[in-house]
Design a protein around this motif. Structure first.
Motif, PDB file in Angstrom:
ATOM      1  N   ASP A 118       0.646  -0.960  -0.037  1.00 33.49           N
ATOM      2  CA  ASP A 118      -0.144  -0.234  -0.072  1.00 33.49           C
ATOM      3  C   ASP A 118       0.849   1.134  -0.112  1.00 33.49           C
ATOM      4  OD1 ASP A 118      -1.903  -1.370  -0.235  1.00 33.49           O
ATOM      5  OD2 ASP A 118      -2.272  -1.905   2.196  1.00 33.49           O
ATOM      6  N   PHE A 119       0.359   1.970  -0.830  1.00 29.07           N
ATOM      7  CA  PHE A 119       0.870   3.456  -0.930  1.00 29.07           C
ATOM      8  C   PHE A 119       0.042   4.817  -1.302  1.00 29.07           C
ATOM      9  CE2 PHE A 119       0.429   1.916  -4.956  1.00 29.07           C
ATOM     10  CZ  PHE A 119       0.613   3.340  -5.853  1.00 29.07           C
ATOM     11  N   PHE A 120       0.179   5.761  -0.657  1.00 30.69           N
ATOM     12  CA  PHE A 120      -0.537   6.943  -0.856  1.00 30.69           C
ATOM     13  C   PHE A 120      -0.565   7.490  -1.465  1.00 30.69           C
ATOM     14  CE2 PHE A 120      -0.024   6.650   3.648  1.00 30.69           C
ATOM     15  CZ  PHE A 120      -0.885   7.438   4.547  1.00 30.69           C
ATOM     16  N   ASN A 121      -1.794   7.779  -2.672  1.00 30.37           N
ATOM     17  CA  ASN A 121      -1.749   8.541  -3.870  1.00 30.37           C
ATOM     18  C   ASN A 121      -1.230  10.234  -3.486  1.00 30.37           C
ATOM     19  OD1 ASN A 121      -2.915   9.663  -6.659  1.00 30.37           O
ATOM     20  ND2 ASN A 121      -4.418   8.310  -6.780  1.00 30.37           N
ATOM     21  N   LEU A 122      -0.641  11.075  -4.423  1.00 32.12           N
ATOM     22  CA  LEU A 122      -0.689  12.072  -3.862  1.00 32.12           C
ATOM     23  C   LEU A 122      -1.874  12.575  -4.638  1.00 32.12           C
ATOM     24  CD1 LEU A 122       2.908  11.894  -4.134  1.00 32.12           C
ATOM     25  CD2 LEU A 122       1.916  11.622  -1.942  1.00 32.12           C
ATOM     26  N   SER A 123      -2.166  12.956  -5.417  1.00 35.16           N
ATOM     27  CA  SER A 123      -2.902  13.907  -5.842  1.00 35.16           C
ATOM     28  C   SER A 123      -4.720  13.397  -5.266  1.00 35.16           C
ATOM     29  CB  SER A 123      -3.643  12.781  -7.363  1.00 35.16           C
ATOM     30  OG  SER A 123      -4.272  11.453  -7.372  1.00 35.16           O
ATOM     31  N   ASN A 124      -4.519  12.435  -4.646  1.00 32.85           N
ATOM     32  CA  ASN A 124      -6.148  12.246  -3.627  1.00 32.85           C
ATOM     33  C   ASN A 124      -5.858  11.699  -2.701  1.00 32.85           C
ATOM     34  OD1 ASN A 124      -5.925   9.270  -3.835  1.00 32.85           O
ATOM     35  ND2 ASN A 124      -7.227   9.069  -5.349  1.00 32.85           N
ATOM     36  N   GLY A 125      -4.505  11.350  -1.892  1.00 34.84           N
ATOM     37  CA  GLY A 125      -4.213  11.287  -0.852  1.00 34.84           C
ATOM     38  C   GLY A 125      -4.886   9.649  -0.160  1.00 34.84           C
ATOM     39  N   GLN A 126      -5.404   8.733  -1.373  1.00 36.88           N
ATOM     40  CA  GLN A 126      -6.147   8.095  -0.360  1.00 36.88           C
ATOM     41  C   GLN A 126      -5.126   6.347  -0.735  1.00 36.88           C
ATOM     42  OE1 GLN A 126      -9.397   6.765   0.021  1.00 36.88           O
ATOM     43  NE2 GLN A 126      -9.530   9.311   0.044  1.00 36.88           N
ATOM     44  N   LYS A 127      -5.019   5.708   0.096  1.00 39.56           N
ATOM     45  CA  LYS A 127      -4.153   4.905  -0.200  1.00 39.56           C
ATOM     46  C   LYS A 127      -4.619   3.606  -1.253  1.00 39.56           C
ATOM     47  CE  LYS A 127      -2.518   3.312   4.754  1.00 39.56           C
ATOM     48  NZ  LYS A 127      -2.791   2.268   5.439  1.00 39.56           N
ATOM     49  N   GLU A 128      -3.302   3.419  -2.159  1.00 40.21           N
ATOM     50  CA  GLU A 128      -4.181   2.306  -3.218  1.00 40.21           C
ATOM     51  C   GLU A 128      -2.782   1.842  -3.411  1.00 40.21           C
ATOM     52  OE1 GLU A 128      -3.351   4.774  -6.296  1.00 40.21           O
ATOM     53  OE2 GLU A 128      -5.830   5.244  -6.481  1.00 40.21           O
ATOM     54  N   SER A 129      -2.370   0.592  -4.486  1.00 37.03           N
ATOM     55  CA  SER A 129      -1.805  -0.856  -4.130  1.00 37.03           C
ATOM     56  C   SER A 129      -1.941  -1.135  -5.457  1.00 37.03           C
ATOM     57  CB  SER A 129      -2.029  -2.037  -3.451  1.00 37.03           C
ATOM     58  OG  SER A 129      -2.736  -2.733  -3.153  1.00 37.03           O
ATOM     59  N   TYR A 130      -0.682  -1.789  -6.049  1.00 40.90           N
ATOM     60  CA  TYR A 130      -0.849  -1.928  -7.901  1.00 40.90           C
ATOM     61  C   TYR A 130      -1.077  -4.184  -7.600  1.00 40.90           C
ATOM     62  CZ  TYR A 130       1.559   1.856  -9.382  1.00 40.90           C
ATOM     63  OH  TYR A 130       1.187   3.754  -9.908  1.00 40.90           O
ATOM     64  N   ASP A 131      -1.821  -4.257  -8.452  1.00 41.22           N
ATOM     65  CA  ASP A 131      -2.059  -5.456  -8.500  1.00 41.22           C
ATOM     66  C   ASP A 131      -1.368  -6.678 -10.075  1.00 41.22           C
ATOM     67  OD1 ASP A 131      -2.883  -5.770  -6.036  1.00 41.22           O
ATOM     68  OD2 ASP A 131      -5.157  -5.599  -7.153  1.00 41.22           O
ATOM     69  N   TYR A 132      -0.980  -7.475 -10.186  1.00 38.52           N
ATOM     70  CA  TYR A 132      -0.136  -7.947 -10.864  1.00 38.52           C
ATOM     71  C   TYR A 132      -0.658  -9.296 -11.177  1.00 38.52           C
ATOM     72  CZ  TYR A 132       3.655  -3.867  -9.643  1.00 38.52           C
ATOM     73  OH  TYR A 132       3.915  -3.081  -8.906  1.00 38.52           O
ATOM     74  N   SER A 133      -0.261  -9.846 -12.554  1.00 35.11           N
ATOM     75  CA  SER A 133      -1.273 -11.189 -12.785  1.00 35.11           C
ATOM     76  C   SER A 133      -0.575 -11.271 -13.700  1.00 35.11           C
ATOM     77  CB  SER A 133      -2.737 -10.861 -12.238  1.00 35.11           C
ATOM     78  OG  SER A 133      -3.249 -10.428 -13.647  1.00 35.11           O
ATOM     79  N   ASN A 134      -0.489 -12.867 -14.780  1.00 38.20           N
ATOM     80  CA  ASN A 134      -0.482 -13.167 -15.458  1.00 38.20           C
ATOM     81  C   ASN A 134      -0.262 -15.206 -15.546  1.00 38.20           C
ATOM     82  OD1 ASN A 134       0.640 -14.344 -17.752  1.00 38.20           O
ATOM     83  ND2 ASN A 134       3.064 -14.189 -17.716  1.00 38.20           N
ATOM     84  N   ASP A 135      -1.617 -15.238 -16.067  1.00 37.48           N
ATOM     85  CA  ASP A 135      -2.913 -15.968 -16.105  1.00 37.48           C
ATOM     86  C   ASP A 135      -2.055 -17.457 -16.315  1.00 37.48           C
ATOM     87  OD1 ASP A 135      -4.616 -14.676 -14.554  1.00 37.48           O
ATOM     88  OD2 ASP A 135      -5.336 -14.402 -16.754  1.00 37.48           O
ATOM     89  N   THR A 136      -1.822 -17.151 -17.848  1.00 38.86           N
ATOM     90  CA  THR A 136      -0.650 -18.518 -18.610  1.00 38.86           C
ATOM     91  C   THR A 136       0.719 -18.401 -18.620  1.00 38.86           C
ATOM     92  OG1 THR A 136      -1.457 -17.802 -19.806  1.00 38.86           O
ATOM     93  CG2 THR A 136      -2.711 -19.913 -18.411  1.00 38.86           C
ATOM     94  N   MET A 137       1.374 -18.577 -17.865  1.00 40.23           N
ATOM     95  CA  MET A 137       2.852 -18.342 -18.673  1.00 40.23           C
ATOM     96  C   MET A 137       3.849 -19.877 -19.370  1.00 40.23           C
ATOM     97  SD  MET A 137       5.954 -15.585 -19.425  1.00 40.23           S
ATOM     98  CE  MET A 137       7.515 -16.173 -18.635  1.00 40.23           C
ATOM     99  N   LEU A 138       3.898 -19.756 -20.519  1.00 37.54           N
ATOM    100  CA  LEU A 138       4.737 -20.807 -20.167  1.00 37.54           C
ATOM    101  C   LEU A 138       5.695 -20.974 -21.020  1.00 37.54           C
ATOM    102  CD1 LEU A 138       1.265 -22.336 -22.653  1.00 37.54           C
ATOM    103  CD2 LEU A 138       1.647 -23.106 -20.694  1.00 37.54           C
ATOM    104  N   THR A 139       7.008 -21.377 -20.546  1.00 39.45           N
ATOM    105  CA  THR A 139       8.523 -22.330 -21.233  1.00 39.45           C
ATOM    106  C   THR A 139       8.735 -23.356 -21.793  1.00 39.45           C
ATOM    107  OG1 THR A 139       9.228 -22.566 -18.602  1.00 39.45           O
ATOM    108  CG2 THR A 139       8.513 -20.247 -19.840  1.00 39.45           C
ATOM    109  N   ASN A 140       9.935 -23.472 -22.188  1.00 39.86           N
ATOM    110  CA  ASN A 140      10.798 -24.584 -21.814  1.00 39.86           C
ATOM    111  C   ASN A 140      12.042 -24.320 -22.259  1.00 39.86           C
ATOM    112  OD1 ASN A 140       7.984 -25.589 -24.255  1.00 39.86           O
ATOM    113  ND2 ASN A 140       9.029 -24.927 -26.185  1.00 39.86           N
ATOM    114  N   ARG A 141      12.621 -25.613 -21.873  1.00 40.39           N
ATOM    115  CA  ARG A 141      14.088 -25.954 -21.778  1.00 40.39           C
ATOM    116  C   ARG A 141      14.669 -26.899 -21.715  1.00 40.39           C
ATOM    117  NH1 ARG A 141      16.041 -26.578 -15.458  1.00 40.39           N
ATOM    118  NH2 ARG A 141      15.751 -28.714 -15.765  1.00 40.39           N
TER     119      ARG A 141
END
Length: 545
Positions: A118-141
């Motif tokens: 959580d961090f503060f959005n300086l434009s509105n003073g509200q707490k926010e957070s970034y969400d990250y996702s990758n539903d499918t990651m396929l690799t070969n080794r």
């Protein structure tokens, strides 16, 4: 026979005049003499005929012998051809016996999600957070191992590796900035393109002077070390260093092997190691040119320490390692020259010590491990508090913090790591669990880790993992290296502090004020974003051949 006939003919010629003289003296008639001459002539013709026949027989025998000689010569030529073929086969057999080729292929699926701090959005003073996702990651080794004996005591070992994401010929997008760009310490360990790169290549010279001493030089086997083999499903030690140091590098080692003299402790090995993590290159003498002004000096980064298999048996292993990274760089030299911009400099030294104990008890396999890291900063500091280097003003502008200083204090970090696996009888199924914890200033030293996005052993917080391994019923093994199995696992990360390296101070992820400053800095500079928690599910299909 020829000599006998010729002698007889000469004797006859000598007798003829004598007989003639005797006949005259005795009054023999001319007719009798003529008759005798004819008889002698006839006998001479018969002798000539016999001699001619004898010559024919000799010629015939000579021709027969010549034919047999030619036949024997032909057989000798055939034998020479066969001997040549045997020699060729022998050379091929020798070549095959000196070389070993084996490898593995892994197809992997990952699903990942993370919640930012959580961090503060300086434009509105509200707490926010970034969400990250990758539903499918396929690799070969794909990895190809090779071994070849040059002499009785000198062996070459190498491994080529390719690791890529499906549909990509470079790094997939990563808004968390959790991947280091490709450099010497993570080449072949982070999904990039389909190039087959040298992962390992070294020479072992053993039995030096008839003693249990060996020397090794080249690109070191320093990835996937113990206890990684337990949850990776190989069940065989794959590297010399612990999992805390997943860092491929080039170097040398001098080792000594010994036997404890009892079954409880088995044998052991100790290695004295040296390697290079960064080559500073050919530099101009900036200090002399600028009359003592230090612009950006950069030294070689070298590793030196000990790697010690204290004891090892079929069921137990106790391993200890301790090393120092001298003249640690701020950043390495990346493969992409566009990323090698800005000032780079030597920051100080890092000391690192870790140990692991593994044991098998019936169908249980367990391990406990721990690590300690310590920074020894130079004048530019390590773990610097860059988030407070600038101060934001009420109007939104930013000014330099006049009280800011580099952190030249030594910082200690600690980690604990433990795991347990149970092999279910008669099913080919193995289930396991692992847990690790890292303190605020902990440094794992493992840019070559095998986790998809963030290394669990570099976490400054906690990670729990559950997994299962299923040995597939794919028929009789053709090779002694053969393994075919599936791995299914889940990891959950709790982050107490930010970061994984030694450059920036690890900040408390629960401090929203500090997370505000850090998030702004990370977004502007491309640093690793602040993560509160993350979940990863993975499924692999592994084939060793």
């Amino acid at each position: 026979m020829v000599k006998y006939i010729s002698t007889w003919a000469i004797a006859s010629m000598m007798v003829l005049p004598a007989m003639t003289l005797a006949g005259t003296q005795q009054g023999s008639s001319t007719a009798e003499l003529s008759q005798r001459i004819e008889e002698l002539a006839h006998e001479l013709d018969e002798l000539k005929a016999q001699l001619a026949k004898q010559d024919e027989r000799v010629d015939s025998k000579v021709e027969g012998i010549s034919g047999k000689v030619e036949e024997v010569n032909g057989k000798i030529e055939d034998m020479d051809d066969k001997i040549g073929q045997v020699d060729e086969k022998s050379e091929s057999s020798d070549l095959a016996s000196r070389f070993k080729i084996y490898g593995d292929f892994r197809a992997r699926f990952d699903s990942y999600s993370a919640t930012g701090a959580d961090f503060f959005n300086l434009s509105n003073g509200q707490k926010e957070s970034y969400d990250y996702s990758n539903d499918t990651m396929l690799t070969n080794r794909f990895r190809l191992n090779m071994e070849a004996k040059a002499t009785e005591n000198v062996t070459f070992k190498g491994r080529l590796a390719m690791y890529k994401a499906w549909g990509m010929e470079n790094y997939p997008r990563n808004d968390m900035n959790s991947w280091w760009p490709q450099f010497d310490g993570n080449a072949t360990r982070t999904p990039s393109d389909n190039a087959l790169r040298v992962d390992r290549a070294f020479i072992n010279w053993t039995n030096i002077g008839g003693l249990p001493i060996w020397f090794s030089v080249g690109r070191r086997p320093t990835t996937d070390g113990p206890p990684s083999e337990i949850h990776l499903g190989t069940d065989e030690k794959m590297a010399t260093s612990t999992a805390y140091m997943n860092y491929p590098f080039d170097g040398v080692s001098l080792g000594y092997a010994y036997d404890w003299g009892n079954a409880a402790f088995g044998n052991g090995r100790i290695r004295f190691c040296y390697g290079r993590g960064f080559e500073n290159g050919l530099q101009w003498d900036a200090t002399a040119f600028h009359e003592g002004t230090d612009i950006s000096p950069l030294d070689d980064t070298d590793f030196t320490g000990i790697s010690w298999d204290v004891f090892e048996t079929e069921k137990r292993l106790f391993y200890f390692q301790s090393f120092v990274a001298l003249n640690m760089f701020q950043r390495p030299s990346f493969l992409d020259d566009d990323l090698n911009t800005g000032t780079n400099y030597t920051e100080g030294n890092i000391y690192h010590t870790s140990a692991v104990y593994e044991s098998k008890l019936n169908r249980f396999t367990y391990f406990v491990s721990g690590g300690w890291s310590r920074t020894d900063p130079g004048g530019r500091g390590m773990f610097n508090d860059y988030a407070t280097a600038s101060l934001m003003q009420a109007d939104g502008s930013v000014v330099a913090n006049p009280d800011w200083q580099q952190n030249t204090s030594a910082e200690n970090g600690f980690s604990l790591y433990a795991g347990l696996r149970y092999d279910i009888p008669n099913t080919g199924l193995k289930i396991g669990a692992e847990y690790n914890w890292g303190s605020q200033y902990w440094i794992a030293f493992n840019p070559g880790h095998d986790d998809m996005y963030l290394s669990k052993l570099a976490t400054r917080g906690q990670v729990a993992e559950l997994y299962m391994i299923y040995d597939l019923p794919t028929g009789e093994a053709i090779s002694k290296y053969a393994k075919t199995f599936l791995r299914l696992g889940w990891q959950h990360y709790w982050y107490d502090y930010t970061g994984v390296d030694w450059n920036i101070k690890p900040y408390d992820t629960d401090d929203s004020q500090m997370m505000t400053a850090y998030t702004m800095m990370a977004s502007q500079e491309g640093f690793l974003q602040a993560i509160e928690s993350a979940d990863q599910i993975y499924l692999t299909f592994d084939v060793y051949f």
